[in-house]
Write a protein that holds these residues in place. Structure first.
Motif, PDB file in Angstrom:
ATOM      1  N   GLN A 171       0.866  -1.178   0.000  1.00  0.00           N
ATOM      2  CA  GLN A 171       0.000   0.000   0.000  1.00  0.00           C
ATOM      3  C   GLN A 171       0.900   1.225   0.000  1.00  0.00           C
ATOM      4  OE1 GLN A 171      -1.260   3.295   1.356  1.00  0.00           O
ATOM      5  NE2 GLN A 171      -1.525   2.289   3.364  1.00  0.00           N
ATOM      6  N   ALA A 172       0.736   2.130  -0.975  1.00  0.00           N
ATOM      7  CA  ALA A 172       1.693   3.240  -1.102  1.00  0.00           C
ATOM      8  C   ALA A 172       1.002   4.584  -1.286  1.00  0.00           C
ATOM      9  CB  ALA A 172       2.652   2.961  -2.239  1.00  0.00           C
ATOM     10  N   GLU A 173      -0.013   4.837  -0.501  1.00  0.00           N
ATOM     11  CA  GLU A 173      -0.618   6.151  -0.306  1.00  0.00           C
ATOM     12  C   GLU A 173      -1.033   6.848  -1.606  1.00  0.00           C
ATOM     13  OE1 GLU A 173      -1.698   6.725   2.454  1.00  0.00           O
ATOM     14  OE2 GLU A 173      -0.537   5.638   3.910  1.00  0.00           O
ATOM     15  N   SER A 174      -1.094   8.199  -1.548  1.00  0.00           N
ATOM     16  CA  SER A 174      -1.733   8.943  -2.645  1.00  0.00           C
ATOM     17  C   SER A 174      -0.755   9.904  -3.319  1.00  0.00           C
ATOM     18  CB  SER A 174      -2.907   9.771  -2.098  1.00  0.00           C
ATOM     19  OG  SER A 174      -3.251  10.812  -3.000  1.00  0.00           O
ATOM     20  N   ILE A 175      -0.677   9.882  -4.651  1.00  0.00           N
ATOM     21  CA  ILE A 175       0.221  10.803  -5.364  1.00  0.00           C
ATOM     22  C   ILE A 175      -0.247  12.245  -5.207  1.00  0.00           C
ATOM     23  CG2 ILE A 175       1.096   9.163  -7.056  1.00  0.00           C
ATOM     24  CD1 ILE A 175      -0.933  10.277  -9.074  1.00  0.00           C
ATOM     25  N   TRP A 176      -1.512  12.470  -4.893  1.00  0.00           N
ATOM     26  CA  TRP A 176      -2.018  13.844  -4.695  1.00  0.00           C
ATOM     27  C   TRP A 176      -1.608  14.377  -3.325  1.00  0.00           C
ATOM     28  CZ3 TRP A 176      -3.309  16.745  -8.498  1.00  0.00           C
ATOM     29  CH2 TRP A 176      -3.985  16.239  -9.623  1.00  0.00           C
ATOM     30  N   LEU A 177      -1.476  13.484  -2.336  1.00  0.00           N
ATOM     31  CA  LEU A 177      -1.290  13.943  -0.948  1.00  0.00           C
ATOM     32  C   LEU A 177       0.095  13.650  -0.378  1.00  0.00           C
ATOM     33  CD1 LEU A 177      -4.649  12.546   0.508  1.00  0.00           C
ATOM     34  CD2 LEU A 177      -4.189  14.906  -0.219  1.00  0.00           C
ATOM     35  N   HIS A 178       0.745  12.588  -0.838  1.00  0.00           N
ATOM     36  CA  HIS A 178       1.907  12.042  -0.108  1.00  0.00           C
ATOM     37  C   HIS A 178       3.150  11.890  -0.982  1.00  0.00           C
ATOM     38  CE1 HIS A 178      -1.749  10.264   2.023  1.00  0.00           C
ATOM     39  NE2 HIS A 178      -1.247  11.168   2.857  1.00  0.00           N
ATOM     40  N   MET A 179       3.364  12.804  -1.930  1.00  0.00           N
ATOM     41  CA  MET A 179       4.504  12.637  -2.838  1.00  0.00           C
ATOM     42  C   MET A 179       5.819  12.485  -2.071  1.00  0.00           C
ATOM     43  SD  MET A 179       3.924  12.297  -5.984  1.00  0.00           S
ATOM     44  CE  MET A 179       5.052  10.999  -6.349  1.00  0.00           C
ATOM     45  N   PRO A 180       6.086  13.288  -1.036  1.00  0.00           N
ATOM     46  CA  PRO A 180       7.355  13.119  -0.298  1.00  0.00           C
ATOM     47  C   PRO A 180       7.488  11.719   0.323  1.00  0.00           C
ATOM     48  CG  PRO A 180       6.332  15.210   0.275  1.00  0.00           C
ATOM     49  CD  PRO A 180       5.317  14.441  -0.530  1.00  0.00           C
ATOM     50  N   ILE A 181       6.407  11.227   0.904  1.00  0.00           N
ATOM     51  CA  ILE A 181       6.448   9.870   1.496  1.00  0.00           C
ATOM     52  C   ILE A 181       6.732   8.845   0.398  1.00  0.00           C
ATOM     53  CG2 ILE A 181       5.053   8.055   2.601  1.00  0.00           C
ATOM     54  CD1 ILE A 181       3.510  10.226   4.090  1.00  0.00           C
ATOM     55  N   ILE A 182       6.038   9.013  -0.714  1.00  0.00           N
ATOM     56  CA  ILE A 182       6.203   8.059  -1.838  1.00  0.00           C
ATOM     57  C   ILE A 182       7.637   8.098  -2.358  1.00  0.00           C
ATOM     58  CG2 ILE A 182       5.502   7.540  -4.216  1.00  0.00           C
ATOM     59  CD1 ILE A 182       2.673   8.604  -3.415  1.00  0.00           C
ATOM     60  N   GLU A 183       8.218   9.308  -2.454  1.00  0.00           N
ATOM     61  CA  GLU A 183       9.607   9.393  -2.939  1.00  0.00           C
ATOM     62  C   GLU A 183      10.558   8.652  -1.997  1.00  0.00           C
ATOM     63  OE1 GLU A 183       8.875  13.790  -3.821  1.00  0.00           O
ATOM     64  OE2 GLU A 183      10.709  13.388  -4.974  1.00  0.00           O
ATOM     65  N   ASP A 184      10.302   8.749  -0.694  1.00  0.00           N
ATOM     66  CA  ASP A 184      11.161   8.032   0.265  1.00  0.00           C
ATOM     67  C   ASP A 184      10.985   6.514   0.116  1.00  0.00           C
ATOM     68  OD1 ASP A 184      12.026  10.433   1.211  1.00  0.00           O
ATOM     69  OD2 ASP A 184      10.821  10.415   3.055  1.00  0.00           O
ATOM     70  N   ILE A 185       9.737   6.098  -0.067  1.00  0.00           N
ATOM     71  CA  ILE A 185       9.471   4.653  -0.233  1.00  0.00           C
ATOM     72  C   ILE A 185      10.157   4.154  -1.511  1.00  0.00           C
ATOM     73  CG2 ILE A 185       7.667   2.935  -0.720  1.00  0.00           C
ATOM     74  CD1 ILE A 185       5.742   4.695   0.936  1.00  0.00           C
ATOM     75  N   VAL A 186      10.009   4.917  -2.603  1.00  0.00           N
ATOM     76  CA  VAL A 186      10.611   4.502  -3.881  1.00  0.00           C
ATOM     77  C   VAL A 186      12.128   4.390  -3.752  1.00  0.00           C
ATOM     78  CG1 VAL A 186      11.040   5.225  -6.263  1.00  0.00           C
ATOM     79  CG2 VAL A 186       8.736   5.357  -5.326  1.00  0.00           C
ATOM     80  N   SER A 187      12.754   5.351  -3.070  1.00  0.00           N
ATOM     81  CA  SER A 187      14.224   5.284  -2.996  1.00  0.00           C
ATOM     82  C   SER A 187      14.643   4.122  -2.092  1.00  0.00           C
ATOM     83  CB  SER A 187      14.813   6.619  -2.542  1.00  0.00           C
ATOM     84  OG  SER A 187      14.843   6.701  -1.155  1.00  0.00           O
ATOM     85  N   ALA A 188      13.901   3.861  -1.022  1.00  0.00           N
ATOM     86  CA  ALA A 188      14.230   2.700  -0.169  1.00  0.00           C
ATOM     87  C   ALA A 188      14.056   1.410  -0.970  1.00  0.00           C
ATOM     88  CB  ALA A 188      13.333   2.686   1.065  1.00  0.00           C
ATOM     89  N   CYS A 189      12.991   1.350  -1.803  1.00  0.00           N
ATOM     90  CA  CYS A 189      12.753   0.140  -2.596  1.00  0.00           C
ATOM     91  C   CYS A 189      13.810  -0.033  -3.680  1.00  0.00           C
ATOM     92  CB  CYS A 189      11.362   0.186  -3.231  1.00  0.00           C
ATOM     93  SG  CYS A 189      10.023  -0.089  -2.049  1.00  0.00           S
ATOM     94  N   ARG A 190      14.228   1.080  -4.303  1.00  0.00           N
ATOM     95  CA  ARG A 190      15.267   0.989  -5.355  1.00  0.00           C
ATOM     96  C   ARG A 190      16.575   0.437  -4.777  1.00  0.00           C
ATOM     97  NH1 ARG A 190      13.064   5.167  -8.801  1.00  0.00           N
ATOM     98  NH2 ARG A 190      11.807   3.875 -10.225  1.00  0.00           N
ATOM     99  N   GLN A 191      16.861   0.818  -3.500  1.00  0.00           N
ATOM    100  CA  GLN A 191      18.091   0.328  -2.868  1.00  0.00           C
ATOM    101  C   GLN A 191      17.958  -1.143  -2.453  1.00  0.00           C
ATOM    102  OE1 GLN A 191      19.044   2.973   0.469  1.00  0.00           O
ATOM    103  NE2 GLN A 191      18.185   4.666  -0.739  1.00  0.00           N
ATOM    104  N   THR A 192      16.722  -1.593  -2.256  1.00  0.00           N
ATOM    105  CA  THR A 192      16.525  -2.922  -1.651  1.00  0.00           C
ATOM    106  C   THR A 192      16.160  -4.005  -2.660  1.00  0.00           C
ATOM    107  OG1 THR A 192      15.709  -1.742   0.289  1.00  0.00           O
ATOM    108  CG2 THR A 192      15.263  -4.127   0.183  1.00  0.00           C
ATOM    109  N   PHE A 193      15.310  -3.645  -3.637  1.00  0.00           N
ATOM    110  CA  PHE A 193      14.830  -4.660  -4.591  1.00  0.00           C
ATOM    111  C   PHE A 193      15.566  -4.474  -5.921  1.00  0.00           C
ATOM    112  CE2 PHE A 193      11.635  -6.355  -1.881  1.00  0.00           C
ATOM    113  CZ  PHE A 193      11.182  -5.306  -1.110  1.00  0.00           C
ATOM    114  N   LYS A 194      16.359  -5.487  -6.268  1.00  0.00           N
ATOM    115  CA  LYS A 194      17.266  -5.336  -7.421  1.00  0.00           C
ATOM    116  C   LYS A 194      16.646  -5.809  -8.733  1.00  0.00           C
ATOM    117  CE  LYS A 194      20.320  -3.385  -5.007  1.00  0.00           C
ATOM    118  NZ  LYS A 194      20.298  -1.894  -5.152  1.00  0.00           N
TER     119      LYS A 194
END
Ligand SMILES: NCCCN[C@H]1CC[C@H](N)CC1
Length: 292
Positions: free
Chosen positions: A192-215
């Motif tokens: 579950q990854a929240e809302s692009i209208w409301l939570h872009m900063p949170i989503i950017e943090d999740i995306v960067s954590a995922c990019r570092q973790t899932f190859k």
């Protein structure tokens, strides 16, 4: 507060509050982790609320439960072992059980009251617990993953509430690393990854954590759920290193599975076109998230 209306007021979406007309409050309780409430709404059926945040309504839960489940499960060939973190209402379990290749469905939900309340007030959603392949664990998903064997699961689905409260840890890198460890090579996680209208900063943090973790690949998908804040909800779809996964083209179209479940209870929302379309992002989101 307007009498007779439930307003979803939260610091997670300042200055706005989706409201539903309340016919009757059916349950109010406080578990070890959160406030739990169920009310009968005038136009969306029964509603489940945790700490003031709408988790699901009978009328539109199909969109969320079907997308969060079939986006990952239709992206890998013959998924056999599935883990659900959260999901105590049983809706994701109901959707996973449509997949005939699945042999084992583990669920780890931290709050037993959510399971009990869902079974009592949302039998059409909690029906997921009846599937004989389901094994229920009531506890913290982080601890569960620490104890689970490496490389066991084909798919992990993180059906969480918001990053305020019990689900806070499920949005951070250490948790994603535990998920990656629990997945087989080329295995897939959907969170579950929240809302692009409301939570872009949170989503950017999740995306960067995922990019570092899932190859493998890391993608963001989204869909419409009228009763979620801003009317949309997103999902992170990530795969571990191994057999390539192309999230944008479902390889096992669920609509064509000859499962007896399909005839009894046809899909209300998910189909292959919606699957592919859900990865299309508006310009501002694509710039922030990127895609690979
Ligand atoms: N399994 C019920 C859905 C849980 N996910 C929701 C996503 C939107 C949030 N604001 C609340 C939880």
């Amino acid at each position: 507060v307007i009498p007779g209306w439930f307003a979803e007021i939260s610091p997670m979406w300042p200055g706005e509050a989706h409201s539903l007309k309340v016919e009757k409050v059916l349950f109010q309780g406080k578990s070890k982790y959160q406030n739990v409430m169920v009310f009968q709404s005038l136009t969306y059926g029964k509603v489940l609320v945790l700490d003031g945040a709408i988790q699901l309504t009978e009328r539109d839960e199909c969109a969320y439960q079907e997308m969060i489940t079939h986006l990952p499960l239709c992206s890998v060939p013959n998924p056999k072992k599935v883990l659900v973190i959260g999901g105590g209402d049983g809706g994701v379990l109901r959707e996973v059980s449509r997949h005939m290749s699945v042999e084992q469905i583990d669920i780890c939900e931290i709050d037993g009251m959510v399971i009990d309340v869902s079974k009592q007030y949302f039998p059409e959603i909690a029906v997921g617990f009846d599937d004989p392949r389901v094994r229920v664990n009531v506890g913290d998903g982080v601890a569960f993953l620490r104890e689970s064997p490496e490389g066991l699961y084909d798919v992990v689905i993180v059906d969480s509430s918001d990053p305020i409260g019990p689900a806070e840890e499920l949005f951070k890198k250490p948790f994603f690393e535990l998920v990656a460890r629990a997945l087989r090579p080329g295995g897939v996680v959907c969170t579950q990854a929240e809302s692009i209208w409301l939570h872009m900063p949170i989503i950017e943090d999740i995306v960067s954590a995922c990019r570092q973790t899932f190859k493998g690949s890391v993608n963001y998908a989204w869909t419409t759920v009228p009763t979620y804040p801003s009317g949309v909800i997103g999902f992170m779809l990530c795969s571990t290193e191994g057999p390539a996964v192309d999230f944008q083209r479902p390889i096992s179209p669920i609509e064509k599975q000859e499962s007896n479940v399909e005839s009894k209870r046809p899909l209300k929302f998910y189909n292959s076109e919606m699957h592919t379309a859900s990865f299309c992002l508006p310009a501002f989101a694509r710039r922030a998230i990127g895609s690979n």
